[in-house]
Design a protein around this motif. Structure first.
Motif, PDB file in Angstrom:
ATOM      1  N   ALA A 187       1.571   1.784  -8.502  1.00 46.46           N
ATOM      2  CA  ALA A 187       1.806   0.340  -8.405  1.00 46.46           C
ATOM      3  C   ALA A 187       2.356  -0.175  -9.731  1.00 46.46           C
ATOM      4  O   ALA A 187       1.640  -0.756 -10.536  1.00 46.46           O
ATOM      5  N   ASN A 202      -4.017  -3.791  -8.882  1.00 45.17           N
ATOM      6  CA  ASN A 202      -4.563  -2.932  -7.836  1.00 45.17           C
ATOM      7  C   ASN A 202      -4.777  -3.723  -6.543  1.00 45.17           C
ATOM      8  O   ASN A 202      -4.738  -4.951  -6.520  1.00 45.17           O
ATOM      9  N   ALA A 203      -5.012  -2.995  -5.476  1.00 46.44           N
ATOM     10  CA  ALA A 203      -5.061  -3.605  -4.145  1.00 46.44           C
ATOM     11  C   ALA A 203      -6.232  -4.569  -3.970  1.00 46.44           C
ATOM     12  O   ALA A 203      -6.150  -5.502  -3.167  1.00 46.44           O
ATOM     13  N   ASN A 209      -3.854   4.182  -3.755  1.00 47.63           N
ATOM     14  CA  ASN A 209      -4.095   2.775  -4.075  1.00 47.63           C
ATOM     15  C   ASN A 209      -5.579   2.432  -3.932  1.00 47.63           C
ATOM     16  O   ASN A 209      -6.110   1.623  -4.692  1.00 47.63           O
ATOM     17  N   TRP A 225       3.540   3.697  -4.591  1.00 43.12           N
ATOM     18  CA  TRP A 225       2.694   4.359  -5.583  1.00 43.12           C
ATOM     19  C   TRP A 225       3.578   5.085  -6.597  1.00 43.12           C
ATOM     20  O   TRP A 225       4.533   5.745  -6.195  1.00 43.12           O
ATOM     21  N   LEU A 233       0.810  -1.219   0.000  1.00 44.58           N
ATOM     22  CA  LEU A 233       0.000   0.000   0.000  1.00 44.58           C
ATOM     23  C   LEU A 233       0.841   1.266   0.000  1.00 44.58           C
ATOM     24  O   LEU A 233       0.370   2.335  -0.408  1.00 44.58           O
TER      25      LEU A 233
END
Length: 277
Positions: free
Chosen positions: A148, A158-159, A191, A146, A143
């Protein structure tokens, strides 16, 4: 790991990377008593996995196994229910490679799929704790990166894709979601913006990832969390703070385009409007 002071009084400062290394070693300790299988792994060596690689996975020291070994292992035809002792023997090295940024499957969501295919109850409390600790340390460190990029811990995904990866491994998501909600960094908020923009369908309140189709518990957990009034209020607050502060050197320049050619301010605005609704 960083030092807060110099000289005789030097002490080690907690950092995300330090936490991930500690979690990796905890996984090795939790699964240390498992032995390499003395028979063919749960793979297909006729067409899916190189037979020599399969043999090496049983005969080489565990820490010598590479990304290539696990990629072919994960990508092979396999039983619906996985042999728990085999998976638990390999788990520490699998996690260690994940922490090193290794690509372990063609799709991130399936990196840990074999873990989740073991019979319910296969993992002891200590083993479950080690997996949970690693998941939290891994997610927390990712997290803070950035954007990512492909060489980041999340490998360009993506998370929400990362959370789905852990959900498919049958690791509870609540501690990861709470950590994310508690974070105040720009990177963690950005994120969130990207994950919501690409992987959540706001008008129907549904997760959008194709790998989530049959993951009923994952969808329930995520959709309930995203629509909880306290969650929406907290993210609205963090998004307002992000916009009020304006772009910093840690995020893409205002108006810059990412690989999908959608301006970052547009994505922030869209997610803010959805959260504030």
């Amino acid at each position: 790991m960083k030092k807060k002071k110099t000289g005789a009084n030097a002490v080690l400062e907690y950092t995300p990377s330090n936490a991930l290394e500690a979690a990796t070693q905890a996984a090795y300790k939790a699964f240390a008593h498992y032995q390499a299988p003395d028979h063919l792994l749960d793979v297909c060596t006729a067409c899916c996995m190189n037979a020599e690689l399969e043999r090496e996975m049983r005969h080489l020291p565990l820490r010598q196994l590479t990304q290539r070994h696990f990629y072919e292992y994960n990508d092979s035809a396999k039983s619906q229910v996985q042999p728990a002792d085999e998976i638990k023997y390999l788990a520490p090295r699998l996690l260690e490679l994940l922490a090193e940024g290794a690509r372990l499957h063609h799709s991130t969501e399936l990196h840990l799929d074999r873990l989740g295919r073991c019979e319910p109850g296969s993992f002891s409390a200590a083993e479950q704790s080690a997996l949970q600790g690693f998941a939290l340390a891994y997610f927390a460190q990712g997290l803070e990166q950035w954007p990512a990029a492909s060489d980041s811990l999340f490998q360009g995904d993506n998370a929400f894709s990362i959370l789905l990866m852990w959900a498919r491994a049958r690791v509870p998501l609540e501690p990861l979601l709470q950590h994310w909600l508690d974070c105040d960094t720009d990177a963690s908020t950005l994120n969130f913006v990207d994950a919501c923009y690409w992987d959540y369908v706001w008008y129907s309140k549904q997760m959008g990832n194709a790998f989530a189709t049959d993951e009923v518990e994952y969808k329930r957990t995520m959709e309930e969390w995203l629509n909880r009034p306290a969650t929406k209020a907290r993210w609205t607050e963090k998004l307002m703070r992000l916009v009020d502060a304006g772009p910093s050197s840690s995020w893409l320049p205002a108006g810059a385009l990412d690989h999908h050619c959608y301006p970052l301010p547009e994505r922030i605005s869209a997610v803010f409007d959805a959260m504030a609704a």
